[in-house]
Design an enzyme around this catalytic site. Structure first.
Site: not given
Ligand code: HOZ
Length: 444
Positions: A147, A242, A270
């Protein structure tokens, strides 16, 4: 064990569903795949997170990765306060951005030049645009279950929430764009080579998470990553790593330090924002100089390099850079947890798989060795949902999906880990008994 009281969370959820899609601003946090209502969070400190009903949990979500030093770290908080008192946004360059770029380059030498953006999604979509412009080619290769944010080109066999909700290929993505994303299987070099043979001279880049977090944690085998770089270069393509999850987490220099890799471009999110909304992409100077205003590839943002975000990110990165022992601590905590969970699985006669890389881990409810998306999908998500709730009742807050990574922070202690191991034993045992009672299909 006392029952969890979550009345205030339930009331807020009832209210929020009227105004927000699914009552949330990002899908996985709705807890849908674990069969319960989401918790609304009041505050977090160190390794703990507190819901609005006053329940305290040991937190292994860590805001999905950024909080490597724990929540509300005093140095990060005071850096944000100091920055805020001088103004929250200028839309003009600041000294902190220069400091940030220098520090990123020092910690991750492959990132010679960097552009700050506001999220991991912005970083990956911009990196792909740049790779297309640099190579003059349009197709990209991604891996099933990886992802890279919610940009159109990536919502093809996407992991994380897209898999959790059964929509790995999102409606709304133009077919013409989707056709430019080619999908290979993680840890399967032949599947990558085949795509290059079938699409000669058309592939701009391979993009991958070096250690996958978004189908749960999946570790690259042997020389997989090194070969990706070779295959890309042999075909006039770039490798985009990534490191939104792994950057500054698996080591000071990210996964690329561990695997001794020099990707063409790297994407971040992050940790680089210290808990504020930040992303970044960077890499080889000759490629990055194509970005506007040095070059013709356009990409911009009012809040890019925002002073608060830079202050929080810098404070966190400086601590990580100065105290390398933090990574030793994280590894020790991770190893302790792994040992304890494996002991529990053994005692209970369960063949589930635990994948761990440093402070990232996932317990897969499958006997398969999870080396790719196909194996991850064999997990019993019904059992995972029960396990999640059992852990929550015991004060442990895990990511609410089988297809996510859990994160340990430097604020966790060996005592927290031991408590988690005990909860894990009891929760797995309770799931086993529930499954037997309700005659759910038992696949182990
Ligand atoms: N994209 C995040 C998980 N891989 C989730 C982010 C969220 O829901 O805060």
């Amino acid at each position: 064990m006392k029952q969890l009281k979550t009345n205030r969370s339930s009331n807020l959820y009832f209210e929020s569903k009227k105004y927000l899609p699914g009552g949330v601003n990002s899908p996985v946090r709705a807890f849908k795949s674990v069969g319960r209502d989401p918790l609304f969070i009041a505050k977090a400190k160190g390794q703990y997170i507190f819901d609005v009903d006053g329940n305290r949990y040991i937190d292994y979500v860590g805001s999905w990765g950024p909080m490597i030093l724990g929540h509300a770290h005093p140095q990060v908080v005071s850096a944000i306060k100091r920055a805020a008192s001088d103004g929250t946004s200028f839309g003009a360059p600041t000294e902190r951005e220069v400091e940030m770029a220098k520090l990123v380059r020092k910690m991750m030498p492959s990132v010679e030049v960097v552009r700050m953006v506001n999220s991991g999604t912005e970083a990956t979509m911009s990196a792909v645009r740049l790779a297309r412009a640099f190579t003059g080619k349009e197709k990209i290769v991604k891996f099933a279950g990886c992802y890279h944010g919610h940009f159109d080109s990536f919502l093809i066999k996407a992991g994380s929430g897209a898999t959790t909700f059964g929509t790995p290929d999102s409606p709304g993505v133009p077919k013409t764009l989707a056709a430019r994303t080619l999908v290979a299987e993680f840890n399967d070099l032949a599947s990558v080579e085949k795509l290059f043979v079938d699409n000669p001279g058309e592939i701009a880049a391979i993009i991958t998470e070096p250690v996958v977090g978004n189908m749960g944690v999946v570790i690259p085998r042997g020389n997989f990553l090194e070969r990706l770089l070779e295959i890309a270069h042999a075909n006039g393509a770039l490798l985009i790593l990534d490191e939104v999850m792994t950057g500054f987490r698996l080591a000071c220099g990210g996964a690329q330090q561990i695997y001794e890799l020099k990707p063409d471009l790297t994407t971040f999110g992050k940790i680089i924002g210290g808990g504020l909304p930040v992303g970044a992409y960077g890499g080889r100077e000759e490629i990055m100089r194509m970005i506007s205003p040095d070059g013709p590839v356009y990409q911009a943002g009012t809040l890019s390099g925002n002073p608060l975000a830079m202050a929080a990110g810098l404070a966190q990165l400086r601590m990580l850079d100065r105290q390398k022992s933090l990574y030793t601590k994280l590894e020790k905590l991770g190893a302790r947890l792994e040992k304890g969970i494996l002991r529990n699985l053994n005692k209970l006669g369960l063949g589930y798989q635990l994948n761990r890389a440093g402070s990232m881990f996932t317990l897969f409810f499958t006997p398969e060795n999870v080396v790719d998306f196909t194996a991850a999908l064999t997990s019993d998500t019904k059992k995972f949902g029960l396990y999640f709730s059992e852990m929550l009742k015991r004060g442990i807050y895990l990511p609410p999906s089988q297809f996510e990574a859990a994160f340990i922070s430097a604020a966790h202690t060996p005592a927290d880990i031991d408590r988690t191991i005990s909860a894990n034993y009891e929760a797995l045992d309770a799931v086993g008994r529930k499954v037997t009672r309700s005659n759910l299909k038992v696949s182990i």
